[in-house]
Design an enzyme around this catalytic site. Structure first.
Site, PDB file in Angstrom:
ATOM      1  N   HIS A   1       3.185 -18.041  -2.074  1.00 13.58           N
ATOM      2  CA  HIS A   1       3.407 -19.411  -2.523  1.00 13.58           C
ATOM      3  C   HIS A   1       3.484 -20.428  -1.382  1.00 13.58           C
ATOM      4  O   HIS A   1       3.294 -21.617  -1.599  1.00 13.58           O
ATOM      5  CB  HIS A   1       4.726 -19.492  -3.305  1.00 13.58           C
ATOM      6  CG  HIS A   1       4.682 -18.826  -4.636  1.00 13.58           C
ATOM      7  ND1 HIS A   1       4.373 -17.496  -4.795  1.00 13.58           N
ATOM      8  CD2 HIS A   1       4.925 -19.322  -5.880  1.00 13.58           C
ATOM      9  CE1 HIS A   1       4.422 -17.205  -6.081  1.00 13.58           C
ATOM     10  NE2 HIS A   1       4.747 -18.285  -6.761  1.00 13.58           N
TER      11      HIS A   1
ATOM     12  N   CYS B   1      -0.069 -10.144  -2.479  1.00 18.60           N
ATOM     13  CA  CYS B   1       1.387 -10.263  -2.495  1.00 18.60           C
ATOM     14  C   CYS B   1       1.972  -9.648  -1.217  1.00 18.60           C
ATOM     15  O   CYS B   1       1.758  -8.472  -0.926  1.00 18.60           O
ATOM     16  CB  CYS B   1       1.919  -9.533  -3.721  1.00 18.60           C
ATOM     17  SG  CYS B   1       3.696  -9.609  -3.891  1.00 18.60           S
TER      18      CYS B   1
ATOM     19  N   ASP C   1      -1.604  -9.763  -7.310  1.00 14.49           N
ATOM     20  CA  ASP C   1      -0.366 -10.447  -6.912  1.00 14.49           C
ATOM     21  C   ASP C   1       0.673 -10.263  -8.006  1.00 14.49           C
ATOM     22  O   ASP C   1       0.346  -9.932  -9.146  1.00 14.49           O
ATOM     23  CB  ASP C   1      -0.626 -11.944  -6.680  1.00 14.49           C
ATOM     24  CG  ASP C   1       0.634 -12.639  -6.186  1.00 14.49           C
ATOM     25  OD1 ASP C   1       1.294 -12.102  -5.280  1.00 14.49           O
ATOM     26  OD2 ASP C   1       0.994 -13.707  -6.735  1.00 14.49           O
ATOM     27  N   SER C   2       1.923 -10.521  -7.641  1.00 15.31           N
ATOM     28  CA  SER C   2       3.006 -10.450  -8.624  1.00 15.31           C
ATOM     29  C   SER C   2       2.870 -11.556  -9.676  1.00 15.31           C
ATOM     30  O   SER C   2       3.471 -11.447 -10.739  1.00 15.31           O
ATOM     31  CB  SER C   2       4.346 -10.568  -7.911  1.00 15.31           C
ATOM     32  OG  SER C   2       4.378 -11.757  -7.147  1.00 15.31           O
TER      33      SER C   2
ATOM     34  N   CYS D   1       4.476 -15.201   2.307  1.00 10.51           N
ATOM     35  CA  CYS D   1       4.645 -15.197   0.849  1.00 10.51           C
ATOM     36  C   CYS D   1       3.511 -16.023   0.265  1.00 10.51           C
ATOM     37  O   CYS D   1       3.162 -17.085   0.810  1.00 10.51           O
ATOM     38  CB  CYS D   1       5.994 -15.802   0.475  1.00 10.51           C
ATOM     39  SG  CYS D   1       6.207 -16.030  -1.289  1.00 10.51           S
TER      40      CYS D   1
ATOM     41  N   GLU E   1       6.337 -23.121  -8.053  1.00 14.75           N
ATOM     42  CA  GLU E   1       5.943 -22.908  -9.457  1.00 14.75           C
ATOM     43  C   GLU E   1       6.225 -24.152 -10.300  1.00 14.75           C
ATOM     44  O   GLU E   1       5.586 -24.375 -11.311  1.00 14.75           O
ATOM     45  CB  GLU E   1       6.635 -21.662 -10.020  1.00 14.75           C
ATOM     46  CG  GLU E   1       6.260 -20.437  -9.200  1.00 14.75           C
ATOM     47  CD  GLU E   1       5.936 -19.197  -9.988  1.00 14.75           C
ATOM     48  OE1 GLU E   1       6.208 -19.160 -11.189  1.00 14.75           O
ATOM     49  OE2 GLU E   1       5.400 -18.256  -9.368  1.00 14.75           O
TER      50      GLU E   1
END
Ligand code: DGL
Length: 248
Positions: free
Chosen positions: A182, A70, A7-8, A180, A150
């Site tokens: 998140h 991702c 993942d990023s 996504c 985050e």
């Protein structure tokens, strides 16, 4: 099987959580490119280059499979990554599309696709879904959710204001693709905003479903070995992993 998850940044841990819950793998190697996150505002060539570098990183391990958690990388870089990889690579976009096909019967159903700017601009989800006959799509880049998650903001006033900002003109969808990494962390808040009838499609659950169609998993691994790597501040990633995944 030994799997690499890329993942990023930290978001792909939501996919790892599903892999652990379904006990599919004996060993999970996670790599988050925390030094260069977010990818969702970068251009195609950069995203491909970063994806290729991740494949190089994983060459240090003898993996059976790589999962690109991702969505942004899955939307742009899988073909190029597969060309240089010695093991198969699975991405979450196809998985999400297949989950939509499996769980939404009516092709006229309103499907809301959420993702980063780059994922939305790639049209990866819409093109796949159109090919399958889904013809009532709404697509929204909702990148502000990434920093909110985050900051560990999963509910409350700021998130509600952000929902209003993005969704005030959105008609109530039958299903939402959480395109996504998140977004699963705000799925409770999304569910109460749109109501219980809206089906949420989560990349982690979708990739598990997809892999279960592709492979026969004859053994369960309730306690997989796990290693976490990051391009910057691996300690912070490991701390978040122990919190989100509830591991020591
Ligand atoms: N991991 C990214 C995705 O799923 C979100 C964060 C980023 O922009 O890098 O698209």
């Amino acid at each position: 099987m030994k799997v690499g998850v890329f993942d990023s940044g930290i978001g792909g841990l939501t996919v790892v959580k599903s892999l652990i819950q379904h006990q599919l793998f004996e060993e999970i190697i996670y790599y988050g490119d925390t030094a260069r996150v977010p990818y969702g505002i970068k251009d195609k060539n950069t995203i491909i280059r970063y994806g290729l570098e991740a494949v190089e990183f994983f060459k240090n391990f003898e993996l059976d499979l790589i999962i690109v958690a991702c969505n942004t990388v899955s939307a742009y870089a899988l073909d190029e990554m597969r060309e240089i990889s010695s093991c198969p690579i699975y991405g979450v976009v196809k998985a999400g599309v297949l989950a939509c096909e499996n769980h939404v019967d009516d092709k006229n159903s309103n499907i809301l696709i959420l993702g980063t700017k780059a994922t939305v601009n790639s049209k990866a989800y819409d093109n796949h879904l159109n090919t399958l006959g889904f013809n009532n799509l709404q697509v929204k880049a909702t990148g502000l959710f990434v920093p909110l998650v985050e900051e560990e903001i999963y509910n409350g006033k700021i998130l509600e204001a952000t929902f209003e900002h993005y969704f005030q003109n959105t008609s109530n969808p039958h299903a939402i693709i959480l395109g996504c990494t998140h977004f699963p962390l705000i799925s409770d808040a999304l569910q109460s905003y749109f109501g219980e009838k809206t089906k949420l499609i989560h990349s982690g659950e979708a990739i598990v479903e997809y892999l279960e169609q592709e492979f026969t998993f004859s053994q369960k691994f309730p306690e997989p070995k796990m290693k976490f790597f990051a391009s910057e501040n691996p300690e912070a990633l490991r701390n978040i992993a122990s919190k989100w995944l509830d591991i020591k």
